[in-house]
Motif scaffolding. Structure first.
Motif, PDB file in Angstrom:
ATOM      1  N   LEU A  62       0.869  -1.182   0.000  1.00 52.51           N
ATOM      2  CA  LEU A  62       0.000   0.000   0.000  1.00 52.51           C
ATOM      3  C   LEU A  62       0.901   1.227   0.000  1.00 52.51           C
ATOM      4  N   ARG A  94      -3.378   8.300   7.199  1.00 58.16           N
ATOM      5  CA  ARG A  94      -4.197   7.722   6.130  1.00 58.16           C
ATOM      6  C   ARG A  94      -4.996   6.549   6.673  1.00 58.16           C
ATOM      7  N   TRP A  96      -6.895   3.062   5.429  1.00 56.18           N
ATOM      8  CA  TRP A  96      -6.832   2.156   4.284  1.00 56.18           C
ATOM      9  C   TRP A  96      -7.938   1.119   4.356  1.00 56.18           C
ATOM     10  N   CYS A 103      -6.331   3.653  -0.291  1.00 56.71           N
ATOM     11  CA  CYS A 103      -6.485   4.649   0.770  1.00 56.71           C
ATOM     12  C   CYS A 103      -7.860   5.284   0.623  1.00 56.71           C
TER      13      CYS A 103
END
Length: 447
Positions: A62, A94, A96, A103
């Motif tokens: 990610l 962030r 996810w 995100c």
């Protein structure tokens, strides 16, 4: 007159469709199978080889952060939601979605580094601390259309906070920095502040079972245990080198594991801190983070040597090591709440998702596949100490840097052992104390 007839039920041997396997009757009487053990050994050997063939643990990466990932947090109610904080000043937090591997929300939370992040026990909000001396509470759900992404509460502190953790049942959270502060969510001043020593505290963790207990580790090599009810420190253990973080076992109330700068992890029973229950040795550089599996049987550690390792709680050596060419120093690691996956955040701005069992097949298993997996697992357990099978199951490819450091440390350890034996041999009997490996690294326990 009785007539004896042979009757066979076609259901027992005829396939339902052409694609089905032929049904074969089996007799489990051991006297009729004199070669059962050699046959099972070959099956165990094949199962072990296939396990190594299919060991492909890496699932996804990610990316989106602009700097190293400094902290991770799990959502207490949702398996697919993960929160991460980074060292960039712009999009520092962030959220996810692991199923989409995207995100879903970005928050400009703090100016500078995000030092810690934790979710509330009900999953409705989360807390962050940063270099700007603030503690902020945010809604887990994003703002509505046209709304600003503002924090629910902001607490301005006097010093920089280096870590945060939320109570498992009550609206209370703890922060650490110069001291350990216990906060009520509704108040802007701490309920109580606890300290023992004068150095900065790097991490604080609530016990998931005895929820009034806290553990913290400071840069003066201390691990300190606190009782929230008395608002006092209980006891502390001083080690040879600094402990970076601790993690409580979610199944055993008094057990915790500490990640240390001396390349080892130490599992302690808080009732007897003078000797660790187990010393876990395999890393070749400082251990930066540790997190337990929800089963409490294993934990995962992240290290400065650019690898993560999975240790059984009762073993001193790791059962698995994960690394990639691109992965740099691993700062933080988390084991997901379904016990199937591991996430790690590292210096080169990525969060990586791994399987907890490297060769496990993902997706829905048919009953036949499940039965075959269970059977193979039992076979591997039965023959696990056989030299050939043991060698295959333990073998791992390592980066050259880690491999050469392991060799170097092995030589150094052997030299130290030889020196110790020589000293004992040439000294007066009883004058040289033999200290066990477990007690070597403990300096003192203060109550």
């Amino acid at each position: 007159m009785k007539v004896k007839m042979l009757s066979r039920n076609p259901d027992n041997y005829v396939r339902e469709t052409k694609l089905d396997l032929q049904r074969v009757p089996r007799n489990y009487d051991p006297t009729l199978h004199p070669f059962e053990v050699p046959r099972e050994y070959v099956r165990a050997l094949n199962a072990t080889k296939l396990e190594r063939v299919f060991a492909k643990p890496f699932l996804a990466s990610l990316d989106g952060h602009r700097d190293g990932v400094n902290c991770l947090a799990k959502h207490p109610k949702s398996l697919a939601t993960v929160l991460s904080g980074a060292c960039d000043g712009e999009a520092s937090v962030r959220i996810w979605n692991l199923t989409k591997r995207k995100c879903i929300r970005t928050i400009q939370a703090h100016e500078g580094f995000v030092r810690g992040i934790c979710a509330r026990f009900c999953g409705t909000s989360f807390f962050t601390v940063g270099d700007d001396k603030t503690v902020k509470q945010w809604k887990m759900d994003g703002p509505g259309y046209g709304e600003e992404d503002e924090p629910l509460h902001t607490i301005l502190g006097k010093t920089v906070y280096t870590g945060i953790d939320h109570h498992w049942k009550e609206p209370v959270f703890a922060t650490c920095g110069q001291q350990v502060d216990i906060w009520d969510e509704q108040r802007t001043n701490p309920i109580c502040s606890m300290t023992w020593g004068f150095d900065s505290i790097s991490s604080v963790k609530f016990n998931p079972i005895e929820t009034f207990l806290l553990g913290s580790c400071a840069s003066d090599r201390n691990i300190v245990l606190y009782d929230m009810r008395q608002a006092t420190p209980l006891k502390k253990v001083i080690l040879d080198m600094r402990t970076n973080t601790i993690c409580w076992n979610p199944m055993e109330a008094f057990i915790f594991t500490a990640a240390n700068e001396d390349y080892n992890l130490y599992t302690f029973d808080m009732r007897a801190l003078d000797t660790p229950v187990m010393v876990h040795m395999d890393h070749v550089s400082a251990v930066l983070d540790v997190d337990y599996s929800p089963t409490g049987k294993e934990f995962v550690s992240a290290s400065f040597d650019k690898s993560i390792r999975i240790f059984p709680v009762d073993k001193s050596r790791s059962r698995e090591v994960y690394h990639t060419k691109r992965m740099q120093h691993v700062i933080c690691v988390k084991w997901t709440s379904d016990s199937k996956y591991i996430m790690c955040g590292s210096d080169e701005m990525n969060i990586r998702l791994w399987k907890a069992n490297a060769s496990e097949k993902l997706g829905v298993l048919t009953s036949r596949e499940k039965a075959a997996t269970d059977y193979n697992q039992k076979l591997k357990e039965k023959f696990q100490h056989h030299p050939h099978i043991k060698r295959i199951s333990r073998h791992r490819h390592l980066p050259k840097s880690i491999y050469s450091q392991i060799q170097e440390q092995r030589i150094m350890k052997e030299a130290r052992r030889r020196k110790e034996l020589n000293r004992i041999k040439h000294s007066k009997p009883g004058s040289v104390q033999i200290v066990s490996e477990k007690k070597k690294h403990i300096v003192a326990v203060v109550k």
